[in-house]
Design a protein around this motif. Structure first.
Motif, PDB file in Angstrom:
ATOM      1  N   LEU A 135      10.041   2.728  -4.596  1.00 15.62           N
ATOM      2  CA  LEU A 135       9.851   4.039  -3.985  1.00 15.62           C
ATOM      3  C   LEU A 135       8.512   4.107  -3.392  1.00 15.62           C
ATOM      4  O   LEU A 135       7.795   3.381  -3.543  1.00 15.62           O
ATOM      5  CB  LEU A 135       9.809   5.295  -5.090  1.00 15.62           C
ATOM      6  CG  LEU A 135      11.174   5.454  -5.971  1.00 15.62           C
ATOM      7  CD1 LEU A 135      10.945   6.235  -7.132  1.00 15.62           C
ATOM      8  CD2 LEU A 135      12.079   6.007  -5.255  1.00 15.62           C
ATOM      9  N   PRO A 136       8.335   5.138  -2.434  1.00 19.69           N
ATOM     10  CA  PRO A 136       7.171   5.194  -1.578  1.00 19.69           C
ATOM     11  C   PRO A 136       6.131   5.825  -2.683  1.00 19.69           C
ATOM     12  O   PRO A 136       6.345   6.449  -3.795  1.00 19.69           O
ATOM     13  CB  PRO A 136       7.337   6.494  -0.636  1.00 19.69           C
ATOM     14  CG  PRO A 136       8.489   7.046  -0.999  1.00 19.69           C
ATOM     15  CD  PRO A 136       9.444   6.073  -1.821  1.00 19.69           C
ATOM     16  N   THR A 137       4.805   5.333  -2.535  1.00 17.06           N
ATOM     17  CA  THR A 137       3.756   5.839  -3.230  1.00 17.06           C
ATOM     18  C   THR A 137       3.142   7.158  -2.926  1.00 17.06           C
ATOM     19  O   THR A 137       2.687   7.833  -3.656  1.00 17.06           O
ATOM     20  CB  THR A 137       2.510   4.842  -3.319  1.00 17.06           C
ATOM     21  OG1 THR A 137       2.306   4.610  -2.064  1.00 17.06           O
ATOM     22  CG2 THR A 137       2.946   3.514  -4.015  1.00 17.06           C
ATOM     23  N   ASP A 138       3.204   7.676  -1.576  1.00 12.98           N
ATOM     24  CA  ASP A 138       2.724   8.847  -1.123  1.00 12.98           C
ATOM     25  C   ASP A 138       3.768   9.956  -0.927  1.00 12.98           C
ATOM     26  O   ASP A 138       4.800   9.474  -0.734  1.00 12.98           O
ATOM     27  CB  ASP A 138       1.818   8.738   0.449  1.00 12.98           C
ATOM     28  CG  ASP A 138       0.788   7.893   0.368  1.00 12.98           C
ATOM     29  OD1 ASP A 138       0.236   7.713  -0.905  1.00 12.98           O
ATOM     30  OD2 ASP A 138       0.515   7.306   1.160  1.00 12.98           O
ATOM     31  N   ASP A 166       0.725  -1.284  -0.026  1.00 14.73           N
ATOM     32  CA  ASP A 166       0.019   0.174  -0.014  1.00 14.73           C
ATOM     33  C   ASP A 166       0.647   1.290   0.068  1.00 14.73           C
ATOM     34  O   ASP A 166       0.221   2.273  -0.289  1.00 14.73           O
ATOM     35  CB  ASP A 166      -0.900   0.078   1.253  1.00 14.73           C
ATOM     36  CG  ASP A 166      -2.067  -1.149   1.161  1.00 14.73           C
ATOM     37  OD1 ASP A 166      -2.183  -1.589   0.010  1.00 14.73           O
ATOM     38  OD2 ASP A 166      -2.555  -1.380   2.202  1.00 14.73           O
ATOM     39  N   THR A 167       2.235   1.283   0.394  1.00 14.45           N
ATOM     40  CA  THR A 167       2.866   2.369   0.476  1.00 14.45           C
ATOM     41  C   THR A 167       4.252   2.399  -0.630  1.00 14.45           C
ATOM     42  O   THR A 167       4.854   3.276  -0.402  1.00 14.45           O
ATOM     43  CB  THR A 167       3.411   2.427   1.989  1.00 14.45           C
ATOM     44  OG1 THR A 167       4.239   1.250   2.234  1.00 14.45           O
ATOM     45  CG2 THR A 167       2.400   2.584   2.838  1.00 14.45           C
ATOM     46  N   GLN A 168       4.360   1.343  -1.012  1.00 16.15           N
ATOM     47  CA  GLN A 168       5.630   1.326  -1.931  1.00 16.15           C
ATOM     48  C   GLN A 168       5.109   0.979  -3.142  1.00 16.15           C
ATOM     49  O   GLN A 168       4.351  -0.229  -3.569  1.00 16.15           O
ATOM     50  CB  GLN A 168       6.613   0.344  -1.442  1.00 16.15           C
ATOM     51  CG  GLN A 168       7.477   0.990  -0.427  1.00 16.15           C
ATOM     52  CD  GLN A 168       8.590   0.183  -0.210  1.00 16.15           C
ATOM     53  OE1 GLN A 168       8.468  -0.999   0.082  1.00 16.15           O
ATOM     54  NE2 GLN A 168       9.993   0.670  -0.006  1.00 16.15           N
ATOM     55  N   ALA A 169       5.937   1.069  -4.213  1.00 15.19           N
ATOM     56  CA  ALA A 169       5.684   0.575  -5.713  1.00 15.19           C
ATOM     57  C   ALA A 169       7.201   0.444  -6.343  1.00 15.19           C
ATOM     58  O   ALA A 169       8.109   1.260  -5.863  1.00 15.19           O
ATOM     59  CB  ALA A 169       4.705   1.538  -6.289  1.00 15.19           C
ATOM     60  N   LEU A 170       7.320  -0.491  -7.317  1.00 15.19           N
ATOM     61  CA  LEU A 170       8.575  -0.675  -8.119  1.00 15.19           C
ATOM     62  C   LEU A 170       8.561   0.230  -9.224  1.00 15.19           C
ATOM     63  O   LEU A 170       7.565  -0.190 -10.200  1.00 15.19           O
ATOM     64  CB  LEU A 170       8.682  -2.209  -8.359  1.00 15.19           C
ATOM     65  CG  LEU A 170      10.027  -2.508  -9.154  1.00 15.19           C
ATOM     66  CD1 LEU A 170      11.380  -2.103  -7.872  1.00 15.19           C
ATOM     67  CD2 LEU A 170      10.108  -3.873  -9.500  1.00 15.19           C
ATOM     68  N   ASN A 171       9.095   1.272  -9.448  1.00 15.30           N
ATOM     69  CA  ASN A 171       9.218   2.084 -10.612  1.00 15.30           C
ATOM     70  C   ASN A 171      10.239   1.748 -11.397  1.00 15.30           C
ATOM     71  O   ASN A 171      11.340   1.482 -11.075  1.00 15.30           O
ATOM     72  CB  ASN A 171       9.248   3.589  -9.991  1.00 15.30           C
ATOM     73  CG  ASN A 171       8.209   4.198  -9.305  1.00 15.30           C
ATOM     74  OD1 ASN A 171       7.163   3.534  -9.156  1.00 15.30           O
ATOM     75  ND2 ASN A 171       8.189   5.314  -8.736  1.00 15.30           N
ATOM     76  N   VAL A 172       9.746   1.910 -12.771  1.00 17.24           N
ATOM     77  CA  VAL A 172      10.815   1.225 -13.601  1.00 17.24           C
ATOM     78  C   VAL A 172      10.991   2.095 -14.998  1.00 17.24           C
ATOM     79  O   VAL A 172       9.648   2.890 -15.429  1.00 17.24           O
ATOM     80  CB  VAL A 172      10.365  -0.030 -14.410  1.00 17.24           C
ATOM     81  CG1 VAL A 172      11.517  -0.580 -15.358  1.00 17.24           C
ATOM     82  CG2 VAL A 172      10.506  -1.060 -13.150  1.00 17.24           C
ATOM     83  N   ALA A 173      11.986   2.596 -15.534  1.00 17.39           N
ATOM     84  CA  ALA A 173      12.093   3.279 -16.710  1.00 17.39           C
ATOM     85  C   ALA A 173      13.119   2.565 -17.590  1.00 17.39           C
ATOM     86  O   ALA A 173      14.176   2.185 -17.137  1.00 17.39           O
ATOM     87  CB  ALA A 173      12.454   4.770 -16.355  1.00 17.39           C
TER      88      ALA A 173
END
Length: 138
Positions: A119-122, A95-102
């Motif tokens: 990274l944190p989502t909020d 709920d508080t984290q996501a894996l960000n990819v570029a």
């Protein structure tokens, strides 16, 4: 000594200092046992939370790898944004984290991962209501 004479048994006398020492030792051992038990319980909770967190991260990582494979195959999966030849997407960890990819993909064999990070989502919001002591008693 005659056989008719009975031996009288008297229990050994315990002075106050040694009794106090024994009571103190038993009390200390009981407290240490309770502290050990609470430490073990806290470690079990921490270990369980860590296992859940690691499992969630690797599930998101696996999902991100699958999306990358689809991008390299020429597909554009839902939720993937493209800007100037760079593909951006997120995979939820919690709920508080996501894996960000570029990822920049030129050909299926020629690609570069620009970032792959949790990274944190909020957004972090500063609190303006700090109750600091001003040096007076009132």
């Amino acid at each position: 000594m005659n056989r008719n004479e009975k031996k009288q048994f008297s229990p050994p006398t315990v002075n106050g200092a040694s009794l106090l020492l024994v009571v103190f030792a038993v009390l200390c051992l009981t407290i240490f046992a309770l502290l050990s038990l609470s430490t073990v319980r806290a470690n079990v909770r921490l270990g369980d939370a860590s296992a859940i967190s690691v499992t969630a991260y690797y599930e998101a990582d696996c999902e991100a790898q699958e999306i990358l494979a689809r991008l390299r195959a020429g597909e554009l999966p839902e939720g993937v944004l493209m800007h100037n030849g760079i593909y951006y997407y997120k995979c939820s960890i919690s709920d508080t984290q996501a894996l960000n990819v570029a990822v920049e993909i030129n050909t299926p064999q020629d690609y570069a991962i620009l970032y792959w990070q949790a990274l944190p989502t909020d957004e972090w919001k500063a609190s303006d209501n700090l109750n600091l002591w001003n040096g007076t008693l009132s």
